[in-house]
Design a protein around this motif. Structure first.
Motif, PDB file in Angstrom:
ATOM      1  N   GLU A 192     -65.551 -12.509  16.493  1.00  0.00           N
ATOM      2  CA  GLU A 192     -66.898 -12.981  16.238  1.00  0.00           C
ATOM      3  C   GLU A 192     -67.019 -14.442  16.662  1.00  0.00           C
ATOM      4  O   GLU A 192     -66.145 -15.261  16.357  1.00  0.00           O
ATOM      5  CB  GLU A 192     -67.264 -12.831  14.762  1.00  0.00           C
ATOM      6  CG  GLU A 192     -67.494 -11.387  14.339  1.00  0.00           C
ATOM      7  CD  GLU A 192     -68.159 -11.281  12.983  1.00  0.00           C
ATOM      8  OE1 GLU A 192     -68.058 -12.246  12.190  1.00  0.00           O
ATOM      9  OE2 GLU A 192     -68.780 -10.242  12.707  1.00  0.00           O
ATOM     10  N   GLU A 238     -71.680  -9.163  23.022  1.00  0.00           N
ATOM     11  CA  GLU A 238     -72.850  -8.307  22.767  1.00  0.00           C
ATOM     12  C   GLU A 238     -73.142  -7.515  24.043  1.00  0.00           C
ATOM     13  O   GLU A 238     -72.254  -6.906  24.609  1.00  0.00           O
ATOM     14  CB  GLU A 238     -74.036  -9.143  22.279  1.00  0.00           C
ATOM     15  CG  GLU A 238     -73.817  -9.794  20.921  1.00  0.00           C
ATOM     16  CD  GLU A 238     -73.609  -8.801  19.765  1.00  0.00           C
ATOM     17  OE1 GLU A 238     -74.079  -7.654  19.852  1.00  0.00           O
ATOM     18  OE2 GLU A 238     -72.952  -9.172  18.777  1.00  0.00           O
ATOM     19  N   THR A 280     -79.693  -3.273  11.481  1.00  0.00           N
ATOM     20  CA  THR A 280     -78.854  -2.086  11.657  1.00  0.00           C
ATOM     21  C   THR A 280     -79.454  -1.168  12.715  1.00  0.00           C
ATOM     22  O   THR A 280     -80.582  -1.392  13.189  1.00  0.00           O
ATOM     23  CB  THR A 280     -78.737  -1.330  10.336  1.00  0.00           C
ATOM     24  OG1 THR A 280     -80.039  -0.817   9.989  1.00  0.00           O
ATOM     25  CG2 THR A 280     -78.219  -2.229   9.213  1.00  0.00           C
ATOM     26  N   GLN A 291     -72.155  -0.267   7.381  1.00  0.00           N
ATOM     27  CA  GLN A 291     -71.335  -1.032   8.313  1.00  0.00           C
ATOM     28  C   GLN A 291     -70.524  -0.079   9.195  1.00  0.00           C
ATOM     29  O   GLN A 291     -70.055   0.962   8.740  1.00  0.00           O
ATOM     30  CB  GLN A 291     -70.390  -1.948   7.535  1.00  0.00           C
ATOM     31  CG  GLN A 291     -69.648  -2.947   8.387  1.00  0.00           C
ATOM     32  CD  GLN A 291     -68.824  -3.911   7.546  1.00  0.00           C
ATOM     33  OE1 GLN A 291     -68.853  -3.838   6.319  1.00  0.00           O
ATOM     34  NE2 GLN A 291     -68.117  -4.819   8.188  1.00  0.00           N
ATOM     35  N   THR A 328     -76.469  -4.536  14.300  1.00  0.00           N
ATOM     36  CA  THR A 328     -75.302  -5.109  13.632  1.00  0.00           C
ATOM     37  C   THR A 328     -74.182  -4.093  13.471  1.00  0.00           C
ATOM     38  O   THR A 328     -73.016  -4.475  13.332  1.00  0.00           O
ATOM     39  CB  THR A 328     -75.690  -5.650  12.254  1.00  0.00           C
ATOM     40  OG1 THR A 328     -76.303  -4.589  11.500  1.00  0.00           O
ATOM     41  CG2 THR A 328     -76.667  -6.815  12.377  1.00  0.00           C
ATOM     42  N   ASN A 329     -74.521  -2.825  13.470  1.00  0.00           N
ATOM     43  CA  ASN A 329     -73.507  -1.780  13.285  1.00  0.00           C
ATOM     44  C   ASN A 329     -73.459  -0.791  14.449  1.00  0.00           C
ATOM     45  O   ASN A 329     -72.996   0.340  14.295  1.00  0.00           O
ATOM     46  CB  ASN A 329     -73.740  -1.027  11.964  1.00  0.00           C
ATOM     47  CG  ASN A 329     -75.103  -0.344  11.926  1.00  0.00           C
ATOM     48  OD1 ASN A 329     -75.991  -0.676  12.722  1.00  0.00           O
ATOM     49  ND2 ASN A 329     -75.275   0.603  11.009  1.00  0.00           N
TER      50      ASN A 329
END
Length: 615
Positions: A420, A441, A470, A500, A587-588
């Protein structure tokens, strides 16, 4: 450097040699036959011709050149090889008796053209004092022993017959041999009392090191000051075999004053800049036949090449004067300063790359202070063609550009899967490592790192789309997926897409569902298990952004089967169906929009049979 020729024995014919010669010239330069230079020299086409090898001649009616020419003394050999001017000056300087008599000499004999190319004032000075100046000059072209071209080893030197001043030899991997940077154009012309090598220029005695040459040249005054400030004077006075691409005062004046002052005031950047102009080995101009990467003292590469008569650096003809020889190297003058990446700010790195649109947006977003300062940062700079439509600066665009700057200086080689990275905007970006790509990304690295003085630039292939929620949030925020959202809720999969994880969803749009007859769609929506199987077949394990798709990528689905992914004309195909829009980041997971329902290849469920007619 031009009109190069290779000397190669022509198989099948005795003593016949093949020469490679630039079209439109009659000059023939001999080296060896290790390379044919791809039938081009300095970018110019060449022709091959055949003639008798040195020391042999034809016999009427016989093949090839079977007859060996009788050896004569050096004076007469000068006439045989066509070095008539050298022969004439040898006689005028009373050298004839010496080179006709006993001994074993090597004579580097200037060609007729070499004498003609001498400046008039130098030639006049020589011929007006033949017993001293001309004789000394000719003696400097002689060594008191026989040396064949094979014995002229790279980096060697031999005392000449003029006060033991040394002549400096370089024998390059491409077969080219030089003495004081003059090319041997007719080597190994044997004589009874030695050997003659015809060279392409008149050479002069070398007594000063390269630092001394710089010290006495007013045109290199700024360079001289910079060398002293960087502490490199002792290096350039020491023994070695350096090549210096010396920027003139004019070259320094072309640089914006602010940039020049910054570099001159920064000892680290200044030393890097100067070392970028110095090669670790000596490279005479005549040794170059094509572009070749060469390592500098700074550690990175310069491409030293040629284009016709011009010697080039990184493809540009900026060399104005060549082959100023010192005892420990050679100087080539250049009229443009070469600034290595390691001496540049982020803004300077970006301005010199194919990221002009991104550079303007960073500046318009008020981020210049970060791009010109000394913060340890990493810039994610999208290529120009990554931007589509209007690029008006808005608060959202300013926020987006801020999230293209990472808070630490990184190397792409140190990145790992799942890492990250925090942006100046406070977002956390994920690293994805694929067999064929390295992505942050949705944006994948498209070029080698550019490592500046304090910061690094990664050139990326797409504008970053940071995850804003999400997978379920992404679908709900996009009207194209309203029917899919309903199907997910009906199948009881909402929690799966909110929790997650790392999923790749090939998400059918409303158009995909609309292709199914309403009655059949209603039937599917009432069968929760069947609907769940269909949706799980569209969900792959792990994150696969578009940059991670190779020719045969086969991710496993949550339903158990594998999908067939491919890339064609920058479009992802899943089971041979095109993706309508890729890389909607979550995000997941990641969402790729598709306008069709995917069929299961390896099972024949009732749904598969139902959908066959609609795909």
């Amino acid at each position: 450097m031009r009109n190069r020729v290779l000397l190669c024995v022509f198989v099948g014919l005795p003593n016949v040699c093949a020469m490679q010669q630039i079209k439109g010239t009659d000059k023939k330069y001999f080296t060896n036959c290790k390379q044919w230079y791809h039938r081009k020299i300095c970018g110019k086409p060449t022709v091959i011709s055949y003639e008798c090898c040195p020391g042999y001649e034809k016999i009427p009616g016989e093949k090839g050149c079977p007859a060996a020419l009788p050896l004569v003394n050096i004076f007469n050999t000068l006439g045989v090889v066509g070095a008539i001017t050298t022969q004439m000056y040898s006689e005028r300087a009373n050298l004839k008796e010496e080179i006709e008599g006993p001994g074993s000499f090597t004579f580097f004999a200037p060609s007729n053209e070499a004498w003609a190319a001498l400046p008039t004032e130098i030639l006049d000075a020589l011929v007006s004092n033949v017993n001293i100046e001309l004789l000394n000059a000719l003696h400097y072209h002689m060594v008191n022993r026989r040396l064949t071209s094979e014995e002229l080893k790279h980096g060697s030197s031999f005392p000449s017959m003029y006060q033991d001043f040394h002549v400096h030899i370089h024998h390059y991997p491409n077969g080219i041999v030089t003495v004081n940077c003059a090319r041997l154009i007719k080597p190994d012309q044997h004589a009874t009392n030695g050997i003659v090598h015809v060279v392409d220029r008149v050479i002069t005695a070398v007594s000063n090191n390269v630092q001394t040459l710089i010290d006495v040249d007013d045109d290199l005054e700024t360079l001289r000051t910079a060398i002293a400030a960087a502490g490199l004077t002792a290096l350039l006075e020491s023994e070695g075999q350096y090549t210096i691409f010396a920027p003139t005062n004019e070259a320094f004046e072309k640089i914006p004053q602010e940039t020049l002052n910054r570099i001159l005031g920064d000892p680290v950047a200044l030393k890097d800049l100067l070392n970028y102009h110095i090669l670790k080995h000596m490279q005479c101009a005549e040794s170059i036949v094509s572009g070749t990467p060469m390592e500098t003292l700074q550690g990175t590469m310069l491409e030293v090449g040629c284009d016709g008569d011009q010697m080039t650096l990184n493809g540009r003809a900026i060399i104005t004067r060549r082959d100023q020889l010192g005892t420990n190297g050679v100087i080539h003058y250049i009229n443009e300063l070469l600034i290595p990446d390691s001496a540049k700010t982020l803004l300077e790195l970006a301005e010199g790359s194919s990221v002009a649109t991104a550079t303007k947006l960073f500046v318009d977003a008020g981020l210049s202070s970060h791009l010109t300062g000394s913060e340890p940062l990493t810039l994610l700079a999208p290529l120009d063609d990554a931007f589509k439509g209007s690029m008006t600066m808005t608060p959202d665009m300013r926020r987006l550009m801020t999230n293209h700057i990472l808070k630490e200086q990184l190397s792409s080689k140190s990145l790992y899967h799942g890492q990250e990275l925090e942006t100046l905007g406070g977002l956390k970006l994920r690293v994805f490592v694929y067999r064929n790509n390295l992505c942050i990304e949705n944006a994948c690295i498209a070029a080698h790192d550019k490592i500046g003085r304090y910061a690094t630039m990664f050139t990326v292939d797409k504008v970053l789309t940071p995850p804003m929620g999400t997978v379920m949030d992404v679908l709900k925020a996009d009207d194209r997926f309203s029917l899919l959202v309903g199907a997910i809720q009906t199948a009881g999969m909402t929690e799966l897409l909110n929790q997650q994880g790392a999923l790749t969803f090939f998400a059918p749009t409303n158009d995909a569902f609309s292709a199914i007859p309403q009655a059949e769609l209603n039937k599917l929506m009432r069968n929760r298990q069947e609907l769940s199987n269909v949706l799980r077949y569209h969900l792959a394990e792990g994150m696969v952004v578009s940059g991670g798709v190779g020719s045969h990528t086969r991710p496993k689905t949550l339903q158990g089967e594998k999908l067939e992914l491919g890339m064609r004309n920058y479009t992802i195909y899943v089971n041979r169906k095109p993706v309508a829009e890729a890389d909607l980041m979550a995000t997941n997971g990641v969402v790729h929009a598709i306008n069709t329902i995917l069929l299961q290849f390896l099972q024949t469920s009732s749904l598969t049979k139902l959908l066959v007619g609609f795909n």
